[in-house]
Design an enzyme around this catalytic site. Structure first.
Site, PDB file in Angstrom:
ATOM      1  N   ALA A   1       6.984   3.241   3.601  1.00 20.93           N
ATOM      2  CA  ALA A   1       6.136   4.277   3.248  1.00 20.93           C
ATOM      3  C   ALA A   1       7.259   5.191   2.004  1.00 20.93           C
ATOM      4  CB  ALA A   1       5.863   5.241   4.265  1.00 20.93           C
TER       5      ALA A   1
ATOM      6  N   ASP B   1       3.912   6.056   8.522  1.00 21.40           N
ATOM      7  CA  ASP B   1       3.567   5.810   7.123  1.00 21.40           C
ATOM      8  C   ASP B   1       2.467   6.859   6.738  1.00 21.40           C
ATOM      9  OD1 ASP B   1       3.916   3.054   8.166  1.00 21.40           O
ATOM     10  OD2 ASP B   1       3.789   2.864   6.022  1.00 21.40           O
TER      11      ASP B   1
ATOM     12  N   ASN C   1       1.653   4.356  12.031  1.00 19.61           N
ATOM     13  CA  ASN C   1       2.657   3.258  11.811  1.00 19.61           C
ATOM     14  C   ASN C   1       2.430   1.800  11.960  1.00 19.61           C
ATOM     15  OD1 ASN C   1       5.865   3.264  11.030  1.00 19.61           O
ATOM     16  ND2 ASN C   1       6.056   2.557  12.869  1.00 19.61           N
ATOM     17  N   LYS C   2       3.222   1.019  11.708  1.00 22.56           N
ATOM     18  CA  LYS C   2       2.953  -0.491  11.867  1.00 22.56           C
ATOM     19  C   LYS C   2       2.371  -0.817  13.211  1.00 22.56           C
ATOM     20  CE  LYS C   2       3.700  -2.735   9.428  1.00 22.56           C
ATOM     21  NZ  LYS C   2       2.356  -3.361   8.236  1.00 22.56           N
TER      22      LYS C   2
HETATM   23  O1  MRU Z   1       3.493  -2.768   5.988  1.00 25.77           O
HETATM   24  P1  MRU Z   1       4.897  -2.040   5.841  1.00 25.77           P
HETATM   25  O2  MRU Z   1       6.119  -3.063   5.972  1.00 25.77           O
HETATM   26  O3  MRU Z   1       4.845  -1.332   4.539  1.00 25.77           O
HETATM   27  O4  MRU Z   1       5.038  -1.140   6.819  1.00 25.77           O
HETATM   28  C1  MRU Z   1       6.059  -0.290   7.298  1.00 25.77           C
HETATM   29  C2  MRU Z   1       6.192   0.646   8.252  1.00 25.77           C
HETATM   30  O5  MRU Z   1       5.107   0.433   9.025  1.00 25.77           O
HETATM   31  C3  MRU Z   1       7.360   1.377   8.440  1.00 25.77           C
HETATM   32  O6  MRU Z   1       7.613   1.524   9.926  1.00 25.77           O
HETATM   33  C4  MRU Z   1       6.935   2.631   8.003  1.00 25.77           C
HETATM   34  O7  MRU Z   1       6.707   2.709   6.546  1.00 25.77           O
HETATM   35  C5  MRU Z   1       7.844   3.711   8.418  1.00 25.77           C
HETATM   36  S1  MRU Z   1       9.484   3.817   7.628  1.00 25.77           S
HETATM   37  C6  MRU Z   1       8.790   4.413   5.901  1.00 25.77           C
END
Ligand code: MRU
Length: 369
Positions: A59, A246, A257-258
């Site tokens: 993010a 995110d 989040n992911k």
């Molecule tokens: O798909 P991505 O790799 O962009 O996902 C990232 C995540 O889910 C991180 O855990 C999230 O961005 C939090 S840290 C900025």
């Protein structure tokens, strides 16, 4: 963060800008951990594609990339007509805002730049100011992450075993990281920590990126299969869970989040393990009123049906793993409800998720966001 390349250690930022060539410079994250390479995007459309294709991801990092991409797009305008400049600005904004839907940082970054742009300046003046604002956004991202480290580090006692998911490290920001910031701060203070890194299928950001970062920093860690988290918690082998976000809803405290974060939060609650989320201010969405309204990115099924890796001959290759005729569903993120979260670590301190709204002034809510 210092990166060791060909035996030499030197500091890098995940996202930077080359003013001479008007290019955003990015660590090519799809090649890690096998190859460390910096790439440049030649225009704002290429910058948008770099976000969509996940050359840069995380993010905070895509927020800074959008900020630089916005400046890059404005600087490329060569006309003299202010109305045309404004139309061009809208196009640049839209292109970068739509590059990935779940993380709110890119939109927040560009909105805050837009409100600060002095419209009484000439086009050239605004172009110059846009780059100054993008640098300021990137520097603030680093500053926020350092503050997350200061506020979060006291939670990390000597000997603790931590679980983290995906990559909320310096590769997901301009530097330092969110979930990793307190880990690095405690580690540098001499506390011994052990980090369990969830592999994070389907793209394996944990196994590839977080593990690489922790290795660079010399933090003790082991990669675990995503499905091993519950087992380790049940056996008392995890003391604390920390992840990034995110998009965090300022009104409710829900966190996107992911994919797989929600599962870890449910497991942590079942086993009475504290579950923390670390966020810079650019990750807060002050508008949405329900986590279920957060747009969840659906990614290509090939990510689930196979995996990228390096062959014994050193070639990067995609290998199909799944049954040849089967299809896959691939939501990239999930939403963890506020009640499963012990605390949200912010640059302004640690808050209960439900208390974000009443602390909105301290947390930088402005009317433009
Ligand atoms: O798909 P991505 O790799 O962009 O996902 C990232 C995540 O889910 C991180 O855990 C999230 O961005 C939090 S840290 C900025």
């Amino acid at each position: 963060m210092n990166v060791k390349v060909a035996g030499r250690s030197r500091p890098y930022r995940t996202v930077a800008f080359n003013a001479e060539s008007n290019a955003v410079q990015l660590i090519e994250q799809r090649l890690l951990p096998h190859t460390f390479e910096i790439v440049g995007t030649k225009d704002f459309r290429a910058t948008g594609r770099a976000i969509t294709d996940m050359i840069v991801r995380g993010a905070g990092a895509i927020g800074a990339t959008a900020a630089y991409g916005f400046a890059q797009g404005l600087r490329a305008f060569s006309g003299k007509d202010p109305a045309k400049f404004n139309t061009h600005e809208d196009l640049v904004f839209k292109t970068l805002a739509e590059a990935r839907p779940t993380a709110v940082d890119p939109v927040n970054a560009m909105l805050s730049m837009r409100t600060k742009l002095d419209r009484s300046l000439t086009i050239a003046g605004q172009q110059a100011q846009a780059l100054v604002l993008a640098h300021a956004f990137a520097d603030e991202d680093v500053q926020h992450c350092l503050e997350l480290g200061e506020h979060g580090a006291p939670l990390f006692k000597d000997g603790m075993r931590i679980l983290t998911h995906c990559n909320a490290g310096w590769l997901a920001f301009v530097d330092v990281g969110s979930a990793t910031a307190p880990i690095y701060a405690a580690h540098h203070a001499g506390r011994k920590l052990h980090v369990f890194v969830s592999e994070t299928r389907p793209r394996s950001q944990g196994a590839t990126l977080t593990a690489w970062e922790l290795a660079q920093e010399g933090v003790s860690h082991e990669i675990i299969a995503d499905n091993a988290a519950g087992h380790l918690m049940q056996r008392g082998e995890v003391d604390l869970v920390i992840v990034g976000s995110d998009r965090t809803l300022g009104r409710t405290g829900d966190v996107a989040n992911k994919i797989g974060t929600y599962t870890r939060a449910v497991l942590a609650q079942r086993h009475k393990i504290p579950f923390y989320v670390a966020i810079p201010l650019s990750t807060i969405d002050w508008n949405l009123t329900s986590g279920l309204d957060i747009p969840i990115e659906e990614r290509h099924q090939d990510e689930v049906l196979g995996a990228w890796g390096k062959t014994r001959k050193g070639q990067r290759e995609y290998i199909r793993v799944a049954n040849p005729g089967s299809r896959a569903r691939n939501p990239g993120f999930d939403v963890t409800p506020a009640e499963l979260i012990t605390g949200i670590i912010t640059p302004a301190g640690i808050f209960k998720p439900k208390d974000l709204w009443k602390n909105r002034k301290r947390l930088g809510m402005t009317s433009n966001i």
